[in-house]
Scaffold this motif. Structure first.
Motif, PDB file in Angstrom:
ATOM      1  N   ALA A  97      82.768  41.959  -7.405  1.00 30.12           N
ATOM      2  CA  ALA A  97      81.835  40.878  -7.721  1.00 30.12           C
ATOM      3  C   ALA A  97      82.047  39.713  -6.765  1.00 30.12           C
ATOM      4  O   ALA A  97      83.036  39.659  -6.031  1.00 30.12           O
ATOM      5  CB  ALA A  97      82.052  40.411  -9.160  1.00 30.12           C
TER       6      ALA A  97
ATOM      7  N   PRO B  75      76.983  43.335 -10.972  1.00 28.17           N
ATOM      8  CA  PRO B  75      77.299  41.936 -11.291  1.00 28.17           C
ATOM      9  C   PRO B  75      76.071  41.051 -11.131  1.00 28.17           C
ATOM     10  O   PRO B  75      75.153  41.354 -10.377  1.00 28.17           O
ATOM     11  CB  PRO B  75      78.388  41.576 -10.282  1.00 28.17           C
TER      12      PRO B  75
ATOM     13  N   HIS C 186      79.878  35.013  -9.452  1.00 25.05           N
ATOM     14  CA  HIS C 186      79.708  35.805 -10.664  1.00 25.05           C
ATOM     15  C   HIS C 186      80.817  35.497 -11.666  1.00 25.05           C
ATOM     16  O   HIS C 186      80.565  35.443 -12.881  1.00 25.05           O
ATOM     17  CB  HIS C 186      79.722  37.301 -10.327  1.00 25.05           C
TER      18      HIS C 186
ATOM     19  N   THR D 198      80.003  39.543 -14.890  1.00 20.03           N
ATOM     20  CA  THR D 198      80.451  40.909 -14.632  1.00 20.03           C
ATOM     21  C   THR D 198      80.332  41.739 -15.901  1.00 20.03           C
ATOM     22  O   THR D 198      80.444  41.235 -17.013  1.00 20.03           O
ATOM     23  CB  THR D 198      81.915  40.938 -14.156  1.00 20.03           C
TER      24      THR D 198
END
Length: 402
Positions: free
Chosen positions: A157, A217, A161, A167
């Motif tokens: 990710a 993500p 994020h 996530t």
């Protein structure tokens, strides 16, 4: 007093079925596991206008005549509301002056109190400062900073994020269950909480390494501790110092704190960044007042104004724009936003807050000239109704503003 959960609810409550036991944890955490201090700095504390010199002289009663809505919309007074929330402290600053200061159940002003997940927001603020200064790339893959996490849900990710709980993962091949994973996380951090025959990860980093992505993500909002622990490891790699040293350098040593704060440590010596932070109510109030004032305190800029002013306005569209508190019923409206690990109520006053599991809150409302710190040791259980504190905070702000 809070109600008691049913026997069938004990697992979800993680054993905290008695506020007295919860309070022992929230006020004495560093007596249970190793900890590291967050230094308050060499200078003296900054004045907190209106603050009492002793606990016995704390300002109480200024708001006691107000009436609020209780958990079932019944009218309650402030003392009744605080009782329902198993409150330990309430501090109210209006236009920079402490107008209400109250401590309950023997809790004292100089004692650091567990902030739980409210600590996520403080780390998000530090990350935002580093990104503003060019030390951290929000768009970079986490594995760029922490190569060991490559191939995991967090390593693949982007840093941004993590800052928005973006996530989706499962740990060690298990179907994801938020309550169960919270229990497993605490077992990693505190060996005393491990069940007989435990064979899971021995450190936070080992725990993160077992996370595998179950979705792309940046699509779904999932409130998960691993995002914050991965972010903390990124910041340690970027700066070369511990999370405790970093928070002290960026915030705690600069806001005029009265007391050191501290983080709990995992068996490897890494801070439990997602919620193992404790500090006094007055010092958290200083942090909130600095943010209310655009990042300034004591005649100097502590946090860049561009960072302080975009906690609310910088909230992204999409998965982090309409969310709900983790403890909220699944059928409740998703009316909040989430930005850099801060909750945003989307009220007319530009308010934002840090929030912890047992009722710890830092509420900042620039439009109401208001900062509120609330500490509690509330039982964690769906059998115990949530007290509508944010609505009460807004009512206090409107009252003080006339």
């Amino acid at each position: 007093m809070a109600g008691m959960p049913s026997l069938a609810d004990l697992v979800w409550a993680r054993g905290y079925t008695d506020p007295v036991r919860a309070r022992c944890h929230t006020t004495s955490g560093r007596e249970l596991v190793p900890s590291r201090r967050v230094w308050r700095g060499a200078g003296g504390p900054s004045p907190l206008p209106g603050a009492s010199p002793t606990p016995e002289q704390a300002t109480v009663g200024a708001l006691d005549g107000l009436t609020f809505a209780g958990p079932h919309q019944q009218p309650v007074t402030l003392p009744e509301l605080l009782g329902l929330a198993e409150s330990d402290a309430l501090l109210v600053l209006h236009r920079g002056r402490l107008v209400h200061e109250q401590y309950l159940h023997g809790y004292e002003p100089h004692v650091p109190h567990f902030n739980a997940s409210a600590a996520k927001s403080y780390l998000g603020l530090v990350a935002a400062v580093l990104a503003h200064e060019g030390q951290l790339d929000r768009g970079a893959q986490v594995a760029k900073y922490v190569p060991e996490l490559a191939g995991t849900a967090f390593g693949d990710a982007q840093v941004d994020h993590l800052l928005h709980m973006g996530t989706s993962m499962s740990y060690a091949g298990r179907p994801y269950d938020k309550a169960l994973e919270a229990q497993r996380y605490f077992a990693v951090v505190a060996p005393r909480l491990r069940p007989y025959g435990y064979s899971g990860p021995d450190s936070i980093r080992e725990h993160l390494a077992t996370a595998r992505a179950t979705g792309a993500p940046g699509v779904e909002f999932r409130y998960e501790n691993g995002n914050v622990e991965a972010l903390a490891e990124v910041l340690r790699r970027v700066t070369g110092v511990t999370t405790s040293e970093l928070l002290s350098e960026v915030l705690w040593s600069r806001i005029g704190a009265e007391e050191d704060a501290y983080y709990l440590l995992d068996p490897e010596g890494a801070e439990a960044a997602c919620g193992g932070f404790s500090a006094t109510a007055r010092d958290v109030a200083r942090l909130g007042e600095m943010l209310r004032c655009g990042g300034a305190a004591g005649g100097r800029q502590i946090v860049p104004e561009a960072v302080a002013s975009t906690v609310v306005s910088g909230a992204p569209d999409g998965y982090a724009r309409r969310v709900r508190f983790p403890a909220a019923p699944p059928d409740s409206p998703a009316s909040l936003s989430y930005h850099d690990l801060w909750w945003i109520p989307n009220d007319p006053y530009g308010s934002f807050l840090a929030s912890g599991i047992h009722g710890q809150r830092l509420f900042v409302s620039p439009g109401l000239d208001l900062v509120i710190v609330h500490y509690a040791s509330q039982v964690v259980s769906p059998a115990v109704p949530q007290v509508p504190l944010v609505q009460a905070f807004l009512a206090i702000g409107r009252h003080l503003g006339g």
